[in-house]
Design a protein around this motif. Structure first.
Motif, short mmCIF file in Angstrom:
data_model
loop_
_atom_site.label_atom_id
_atom_site.label_comp_id
_atom_site.label_asym_id
_atom_site.label_seq_id
_atom_site.Cartn_x
_atom_site.Cartn_y
_atom_site.Cartn_z
N LYS A 292 -11.51 0.95 -8.48
CA LYS A 292 -10.88 -0.76 -9.68
C LYS A 292 -10.08 -1.14 -9.36
N MET A 293 -8.72 -0.76 -8.27
CA MET A 293 -7.84 -1.18 -7.78
C MET A 293 -8.28 -2.37 -6.52
N ARG A 294 -9.10 -0.89 -5.71
CA ARG A 294 -9.90 -2.04 -4.69
C ARG A 294 -10.01 -3.34 -5.28
N HIS A 295 -10.99 -3.65 -6.50
CA HIS A 295 -12.08 -3.88 -6.93
C HIS A 295 -11.00 -5.89 -7.11
N ARG A 296 -10.04 -5.35 -8.28
CA ARG A 296 -9.17 -6.47 -8.45
C ARG A 296 -8.60 -6.15 -7.70
N ILE A 297 -8.22 -6.06 -6.24
CA ILE A 297 -7.54 -7.28 -5.49
C ILE A 297 -8.67 -8.31 -4.94
N SER A 298 -9.80 -7.65 -4.54
CA SER A 298 -10.92 -8.23 -4.09
C SER A 298 -11.46 -9.53 -4.58
N THR A 299 -11.20 -9.70 -6.16
CA THR A 299 -11.89 -10.65 -6.73
C THR A 299 -10.97 -12.10 -6.86
N ASP B 207 -5.06 1.15 0.49
CA ASP B 207 -4.89 1.59 1.47
C ASP B 207 -4.64 0.11 2.47
N LYS B 208 -5.11 0.00 4.24
CA LYS B 208 -4.73 -1.02 4.39
C LYS B 208 -5.87 -1.86 4.88
N PRO C 107 0.91 -0.80 -0.21
CA PRO C 107 0.12 0.02 -0.26
C PRO C 107 0.83 1.62 -0.09
N GLY C 108 2.18 0.79 0.06
CA GLY C 108 2.65 2.36 0.73
C GLY C 108 3.36 3.41 -1.00
N PHE C 109 3.08 2.57 -2.08
CA PHE C 109 3.23 2.63 -3.27
C PHE C 109 1.82 3.21 -3.92
N TYR C 110 0.85 2.86 -3.55
CA TYR C 110 -0.50 3.36 -4.23
C TYR C 110 -0.68 5.12 -3.90
#
Length: 194
Positions: free
Chosen positions: A95-102, A68-69, A45-48
């Motif tokens: 979008k990023m949160r959704h990609r990681i949630s799949t 985020d964390k 998350p530090g790179f986001y």
């Protein structure tokens, strides 16, 4: 860090409080070193930042960076697939949160800890075999140089161990047991330790 062999592909040191400004330079450095774009980058998350997420997407690289964390989905309840229109309507962060949630995103991102963190552990060493304990030189240019040496040393050791493993026989011959000492407890302890 390469996901298959844990080889460090690019390294740098920064005085910034977080890594946001380092994501794109590290990806560009990796492309220059390897000569090819990575298919996927797994960043903590530090790179986001929205700029990083958009820039990486424009490079044609699949990025998985938690914004985020906050936990993104659960293994038992992954996010459902969205239609192209539904996905396009989301903000960059969503979008990023959704990609990681799949399910696919969670499976891919789960590997990050097993790829990156062991490299730091190998560089730092262990209590009985201390490795790199800290920078010996002062000033950012000297620290960058020292860190580059440390990363190169890590890669050389990986290569040496790989070469040794390739030369080692697959099944080493077993030593014959001396029957006279078969009841000796110390002998059995040594035999089990081998």
């Amino acid at each position: 860090v390469d996901g298959e062999c844990q080889v460090i592909l690019a390294c740098d040191v920064t005085q910034d409080a977080n890594d946001k400004r380092m994501a794109i330079p590290m990806i560009e450095k990796t492309i220059a070193q390897v000569g090819a774009k990575p298919k996927t980058v797994l960043l903590d998350p530090g790179f986001y930042s929205e700029e990083n997420a958009n820039a990486i997407e424009e490079m044609g690289i699949n990025a998985l960076i938690p914004p985020d964390k906050e936990r993104c989905g659960t293994p038992d309840n992954p996010a459902p697939a969205l239609s192209e229109e539904g996905f396009a309507a989301l903000s960059t962060k969503e979008k990023m949160r959704h990609r990681i949630s799949t399910a696919e995103g969670r499976d891919a991102y789960r590997l990050r800890k097993g790829i990156v963190e062991p490299v730091f552990g190998q560089i730092k060493g262990s209590a009985g075999n201390p490795g790199y304990l800290g920078f010996l030189r002062r000033g950012l240019p000297k620290v960058k140089q020292e860190w580059s040496w440390e990363c190169a040393t890590h890669n050389f050791l990986k290569y040496i161990r790989f070469q040794a493993a390739q030369k080692a026989p697959l099944d080493p011959p077993k030593e014959k047991r001396n029957n006279r000492r078969g009841q000796d407890c110390a002998f059995r302890t040594v035999e089990m330790a081998i």
